[in-house]
Scaffold this active site. Sequence first.
Site, PDB file in Angstrom:
ATOM      1  NE  ARG A  44      -4.223  -1.630   0.236  1.00  0.00           N
ATOM      2  CZ  ARG A  44      -5.374  -1.269   0.816  1.00  0.00           C
ATOM      3  NH1 ARG A  44      -5.544  -0.083   1.294  1.00  0.00           N
ATOM      4  NH2 ARG A  44      -6.363  -2.143   0.880  1.00  0.00           N
ATOM      5  NE  ARG A  48      -7.582   5.573   1.987  1.00  0.00           N
ATOM      6  CZ  ARG A  48      -8.360   4.687   2.584  1.00  0.00           C
ATOM      7  NH1 ARG A  48      -9.623   4.973   2.810  1.00  0.00           N
ATOM      8  NH2 ARG A  48      -7.885   3.527   2.967  1.00  0.00           N
ATOM      9  NE  ARG A  57     -10.260   6.798  -4.696  1.00  0.00           N
ATOM     10  CZ  ARG A  57     -11.526   6.912  -5.061  1.00  0.00           C
ATOM     11  NH1 ARG A  57     -11.885   7.751  -6.012  1.00  0.00           N
ATOM     12  NH2 ARG A  57     -12.450   6.159  -4.484  1.00  0.00           N
ATOM     13  CG  ASP A  94      -8.868  -3.451  -4.308  1.00  0.00           C
ATOM     14  OD1 ASP A  94      -8.326  -2.759  -3.433  1.00  0.00           O
ATOM     15  OD2 ASP A  94      -9.609  -4.421  -4.034  1.00  0.00           O
ATOM     16  CE1 TYR A 170     -12.832  -7.499   2.284  1.00  0.00           C
ATOM     17  CE2 TYR A 170     -11.108  -8.994   1.549  1.00  0.00           C
ATOM     18  CZ  TYR A 170     -11.527  -7.942   2.350  1.00  0.00           C
ATOM     19  OH  TYR A 170     -10.635  -7.332   3.198  1.00  0.00           O
TER      20      TYR A 170
HETATM   21  O1  CP3 Z   1      -0.019   0.615  -3.275  1.00  0.00           O
HETATM   22  C1  CP3 Z   1      -0.442  -0.551  -3.388  1.00  0.00           C
HETATM   23  O2  CP3 Z   1      -0.194  -1.441  -2.547  1.00  0.00           O
HETATM   24  C2  CP3 Z   1      -1.200  -0.958  -4.637  1.00  0.00           C
HETATM   25  C3  CP3 Z   1      -2.599  -0.923  -4.597  1.00  0.00           C
HETATM   26  C4  CP3 Z   1      -3.462  -1.838  -3.724  1.00  0.00           C
HETATM   27  C5  CP3 Z   1      -4.727  -1.414  -3.249  1.00  0.00           C
HETATM   28  N1  CP3 Z   1      -5.323  -2.478  -2.648  1.00  0.00           N
HETATM   29  C6  CP3 Z   1      -5.272  -0.067  -3.432  1.00  0.00           C
HETATM   30  C7  CP3 Z   1      -6.437   0.378  -2.622  1.00  0.00           C
HETATM   31  C8  CP3 Z   1      -3.292  -3.169  -3.329  1.00  0.00           C
HETATM   32  C9  CP3 Z   1      -2.099  -4.087  -3.526  1.00  0.00           C
HETATM   33  C10 CP3 Z   1      -4.489  -3.557  -2.642  1.00  0.00           C
HETATM   34  C11 CP3 Z   1      -4.697  -4.919  -2.098  1.00  0.00           C
HETATM   35  C12 CP3 Z   1      -5.915  -5.209  -1.327  1.00  0.00           C
HETATM   36  N2  CP3 Z   1      -7.183  -4.708  -1.512  1.00  0.00           N
HETATM   37  C13 CP3 Z   1      -5.977  -6.155  -0.271  1.00  0.00           C
HETATM   38  C14 CP3 Z   1      -4.817  -7.030   0.196  1.00  0.00           C
HETATM   39  C15 CP3 Z   1      -3.865  -6.301   1.065  1.00  0.00           C
HETATM   40  C16 CP3 Z   1      -4.414  -5.921   2.424  1.00  0.00           C
HETATM   41  O3  CP3 Z   1      -4.481  -4.719   2.684  1.00  0.00           O
HETATM   42  O4  CP3 Z   1      -4.744  -6.825   3.196  1.00  0.00           O
HETATM   43  C17 CP3 Z   1      -7.285  -6.179   0.201  1.00  0.00           C
HETATM   44  C18 CP3 Z   1      -7.825  -7.030   1.333  1.00  0.00           C
HETATM   45  C19 CP3 Z   1      -8.054  -5.262  -0.596  1.00  0.00           C
HETATM   46  C20 CP3 Z   1      -9.513  -4.980  -0.519  1.00  0.00           C
HETATM   47  C21 CP3 Z   1      -9.780  -3.550  -0.218  1.00  0.00           C
HETATM   48  N3  CP3 Z   1      -9.567  -2.510  -1.088  1.00  0.00           N
HETATM   49  C22 CP3 Z   1     -10.308  -3.012   0.982  1.00  0.00           C
HETATM   50  C23 CP3 Z   1     -10.690  -3.825   2.197  1.00  0.00           C
HETATM   51  C24 CP3 Z   1     -10.398  -1.636   0.796  1.00  0.00           C
HETATM   52  C25 CP3 Z   1     -10.993  -0.635   1.757  1.00  0.00           C
HETATM   53  C26 CP3 Z   1     -10.114  -0.340   2.894  1.00  0.00           C
HETATM   54  C27 CP3 Z   1      -9.158   0.751   2.546  1.00  0.00           C
HETATM   55  O5  CP3 Z   1      -7.963   0.613   2.873  1.00  0.00           O
HETATM   56  O6  CP3 Z   1      -9.609   1.746   2.000  1.00  0.00           O
HETATM   57  C28 CP3 Z   1      -9.880  -1.324  -0.493  1.00  0.00           C
HETATM   58  C29 CP3 Z   1      -9.770   0.020  -1.115  1.00  0.00           C
HETATM   59  C30 CP3 Z   1      -8.440   0.449  -1.607  1.00  0.00           C
HETATM   60  N4  CP3 Z   1      -7.559  -0.349  -2.287  1.00  0.00           N
HETATM   61  C31 CP3 Z   1      -7.874   1.756  -1.501  1.00  0.00           C
HETATM   62  C32 CP3 Z   1      -6.625   1.725  -2.136  1.00  0.00           C
HETATM   63  C33 CP3 Z   1      -5.655   2.859  -2.321  1.00  0.00           C
HETATM   64  C34 CP3 Z   1      -8.565   2.963  -0.873  1.00  0.00           C
HETATM   65  C35 CP3 Z   1      -9.634   3.462  -1.796  1.00  0.00           C
HETATM   66  C36 CP3 Z   1      -9.675   4.933  -1.995  1.00  0.00           C
HETATM   67  O7  CP3 Z   1      -8.674   5.556  -2.378  1.00  0.00           O
HETATM   68  O8  CP3 Z   1     -10.772   5.489  -1.816  1.00  0.00           O
END
Ligand code: CP3
Length: 365
Positions: A44, A48, A57, A94, A170
């Site tokens: 990540r 944000r 975004r 994602d 999920y």
């Molecule tokens: O920088 C990076 O790592 C690359 C991008 C990336 C995202 N999600 C962007 C994202 C990666 C590799 C993921 C993986 C991901 N997504 C996982 C596995 C890793 C972990 O954290 O356990 C999981 C479980 C998800 C599912 C997911 N996506 C959730 C539960 C959420 C909401 C929670 C949150 O952190 O916001 C997301 C949204 C998400 N994925 C965001 C980002 C940058 C935030 C969305 C936004 O910008 O509004």
Amino acid sequence: LRLSGDETGGGIGSISAPQASLAKPFLAALAGERQKTPPIWLMRQAGRYLPEYRELRTRAPKFLDFCYTPALAVEATLQPIRRFGFDAAILFSDILVIPDALGQAVSFESGDGPRLDPIGDAEGLAKLRHEPNWERLAPVFETLDRVKADLPKEMALIGFCGAPWTVASYMIAGRGTPDQAPARLFAYRHPDVFARLIDRLVDASAEYLRRQFAAGADATQIFDSWAGVLPPAEFERWCVRPIKAIAAKVRAETPHARMIAFPRGAGAQLAKFAGLAGIDAIGLDTATDPRAAVAALPERVTLQGNLDPLALVAGGRRLDEEVERIMSGFQGRPHIFNLGHGVVPETPVDHVERLVARVRGQRST
Ligand code: CP3
């Protein structure tokens, strides 16, 4: 960006292809090379906590539209690279694009995580496509292709997917939950239906990763963020076996594929990943003692991790001490520095700068 070379060699001028790949410290570590300074990237690392991400975004209100717009996804991928000069960029996307491409409705409620139309029974599964809609995922491959072209040659490009268990959890619950109870119950009550869902995700994910390699990914990571909630037999069946199957399928078609598995929460079950052909590195979560991982996994497996994301939020001397503890804990083993889970939005940007400087500072000592 880091311009100094390191002991992995390389150098500029006329480099042949294999040398060029070893000139990337991240790939050298995946190939089993011990380095004085471990390469560093952060799960990540885009997102944000970066003001420039929050600004970008706003250009696509829906998160999936953002992911599927190459101009935006390329920029989000490169933002942390420009700022911190990490050794690897990770594709901005994602894990839930796979359910989306299989025809399950996926959306992200702002600040409240993902929402999916939950699969409750065999009928729900029957509504899904057998193969992902590759047209829908085409922007992901275009993003990889474009990032690859822009990336300095010493930096690697990481693609990824969710592991079948985590993605299925999920798909069943329809949202994030504290312990994935809905999917665990579903798997006990309807093991055959659940096995069919997992099989479909194995096939889809393997082909998805194969296409990511074809589009330019140097390595891929399989995120099993919810591995830690399963008891031993379920862990074997729903985490280990599917990841093994994906690695075998990808390797069969892409022999040079480099793969990392991140079974978060595996704890005492870590050793089950010891013999997985095709998995070059294991990502370790925050709770894992580096020495336990060193003992549980064979020499040929590169270890990745595992700073507590909250130590990065705290910063200061405690951050420095934790960095030191982790660096010495993995000494003597091929190591890639990372967090034990993703960067959280509260993370101050200057703490990330400090982290990178500390990890690399030892190069000169
Ligand atoms: O920088 C990076 O790592 C690359 C991008 C990336 C995202 N999600 C962007 C994202 C990666 C590799 C993921 C993986 C991901 N997504 C996982 C596995 C890793 C972990 O954290 O356990 C999981 C479980 C998800 C599912 C997911 N996506 C959730 C539960 C959420 C909401 C929670 C949150 O952190 O916001 C997301 C949204 C998400 N994925 C965001 C980002 C940058 C935030 C969305 C936004 O910008 O509004």
